[in-house]
Design an enzyme around this catalytic site. Structure first.
Site, PDB file in Angstrom:
ATOM      1  N   GLY A  43      59.652  21.606  53.621  1.00 14.85           N
ATOM      2  CA  GLY A  43      58.244  21.459  53.985  1.00 14.85           C
ATOM      3  C   GLY A  43      57.951  21.980  55.373  1.00 14.85           C
ATOM      4  O   GLY A  43      56.894  22.583  55.613  1.00 14.85           O
ATOM      5  N   GLU A  68      53.759  16.942  50.199  1.00 16.16           N
ATOM      6  CA  GLU A  68      54.364  15.761  49.595  1.00 16.16           C
ATOM      7  C   GLU A  68      55.876  15.931  49.728  1.00 16.16           C
ATOM      8  O   GLU A  68      56.495  16.684  48.979  1.00 16.16           O
ATOM      9  CB  GLU A  68      53.960  15.613  48.132  1.00 16.16           C
TER      10      GLU A  68
END
Length: 483
Positions: A215, A232
């Protein structure tokens, strides 16, 4: 053409081969999606809903085939794959039915200074959304973003994980079979370079699900073009067991929460904090239940080869620091299959407590009270979800936990209810999928005012009369406490 081979983690066999899209091919997919955007937006909520319902029915008809594909590519049992599909379809149905009410025009009230205006807010589609999906729940997780983005009026370019490209391709083919028209949903397969190309392709937002480390790389790539990102990421979720808890239910939740999908769940239970008055009884129940779970039967293999090393290192670190294995241990790691492992007396600074293990392991720790349990839970830099078992104090304990969601007396119920948002804080990411919040992630708020009649108090003019300024001073004094 470069291809991507899919290796079944259970057998080591090649079970598929898919093209690895280049940056130019990703750019072309985005171009085609953008060309379809005005058509898809123009259908309106009702027109999109009919088409998304047709897609949902097509997925349901092919559920057995899709579950088998999930099983082959990432290893989870077919029954668990079917459960994943069922939950995904429930979320797709909710999103389709509620998009208009959530995103459509709604009125807002003006103030006393602007009573002559009618005010509305509506949520407009961003344009083209890129979705980067994970392999551990290759239908349920990406479909949360896909359904919201599409229902909001966006077109989508979807890059599934390189471990489950066939699942992503299947979803894309099902959409084309169910929905006539321009290329609203495009699927590009490939590894990290394909995902990086999607981040830099000029899409209007990226919806990402994956590890926190990946991420960060996605966010850095998107920052180059100021592309917003829904993140997420990983978790280190805790389960808290109070002295008055239903211990049978709590033990069952701990074992399912920690061991299902071989622990390869961002919302998995990885830490358990138990009131010392019931600790030994609870630990015995957990061990008894986990002893009946076998890798290769109720749970599948570890999908990513490198994750086996992480799991093994966390177990060894916990034991080296004085922890003890009451079930499993170092011998539980056998190739790609890891047997359930329960660790007790593990120091709070060990890797098994502080880092995401993503395997079928649990640390179970006795605490003097729930204040201590909450404090230890909140020490983590992750904040995705949590579970609390207590007959009397569950909601009160839950309110003190820093996480995106908490379920009381049930494991991860919040993720299975379509109307509730799902997402984390801290290293678990930002933004939300599911529910109304998930729909708004893929739209921007647009405010509109319509003057219904000229204002009796002309303020926005260089030629306003002096009395208007005097009236403003009176309004300020009356409305804001000077008189």
């Amino acid at each position: 053409m470069t291809t991507l081979e899919v290796i079944a983690p259970a057998t080591g066999e090649v079970v598929g081969s898919y093209p690895a899209a280049t940056a130019d091919e990703v750019a072309e997919a985005v171009r085609q999606a953008r060309s379809a955007a005005s058509w898809w937006d123009g259908l309106g909520f009702a027109g999109r809903a009919r088409r998304l319902d047709a897609w949902r029915r097509r997925i349901a008809r092919g559920a057995d085939e899709l579950a088998e594909l999930i099983h082959r590519e990432m290893g989870k049992p077919r029954a668990d794959a079917m459960l994943e599909i069922a939950m995904a379809l429930e979320h797709l149905s909710w999103t389709t039915r509620h998009a208009g009410a959530v995103l459509g025009p709604s009125q807002r009230r003006p103030t006393s200074l602007t009573l002559n205006h009618k005010c509305t807010v509506e949520y407009r589609p961003l344009g083209v959304v890129g979705v980067i999906g994970p392999w551990n729940y290759p239908v349920f997780t990406p479909l949360g973003s896909l359904s919201a983005a599409l229902a909001a009026g966006n077109t989508v370019v979807f890059k599934p994980s390189e471990y489950t490209p066939g699942v992503g391709a299947w979803l894309g083919n099902a959409f084309r079979e169910a929905v006539d028209g321009p290329p609203v949903l495009r699927v590009v397969t490939g590894a990290g370079s394909t995902g990086a190309a999607l981040c830099r392709s000029g899409v209007d937002k990226i919806g990402f699900t994956g590890s926190t480390a990946t991420g960060r790389r996605v966010a850095a790539a998107c920052a180059e073009t100021l592309t917003p990102v829904l993140m997420e990421c990983g978790g280190k979720d805790a389960l808290l067991v109070d002295a008055d808890a239903d211990l049978d239910a709590a033990a069952d939740a701990a074992v399912w929460g920690g061991m299902s999908n071989a622990g390869q769940t961002c919302l998995a239970v990885e830490r358990v904090y138990v009131h010392r008055d019931v600790y030994e009884t609870f630990l015995d129940k957990v061990v008894a239940l986990a002893r009946g779970i076998r890798a290769g039967k109720q749970i599948g293999p570890v999908t990513m080869p490198g994750q086996v090393e992480v799991i093994d290192s966390h177990i060894h670190d916990a034991l080296d620091r004085g922890g003890r294995a009451v079930l499993g241990g170092p011998d539980a790691v056998r190739g790609r299959f890891v047997q359930p492992t329960i660790l007790a007396d593990v120091p709070e600074d060990s890797a098994a407590v502080t880092e995401e293990t993503f395997g079928p392991t649990l640390t179970v720790t006795a605490v003097s009270d729930m204040d201590t349990a909450v404090e230890l839970t909140n020490r983590s830099r992750f904040g995705l979800g949590a579970t609390v078992f207590s007959r009397r104090n569950g909601p009160a304990i839950a309110r003190r936990i820093r996480s995106g969601a908490v379920s009381v007396n049930a494991f991860v119920a919040h993720a299975s209810i379509p109307s509730l948002p799902l997402g984390g804080v801290g290293d678990s990411g930002y933004g939300r999928v599911h529910g109304a919040d998930g729909l708004r992630e893929f739209a921007y708020a647009r405010a509109t005012t319509v003057q219904r009649f000229p204002s009796p108090l002309p303020l926005t003019s260089f030629y306003r009369p002096p009395w208007a300024d005097a009236v403003v001073r009176v309004i300020v004094a009356v409305r804001h406490g000077l008189w």
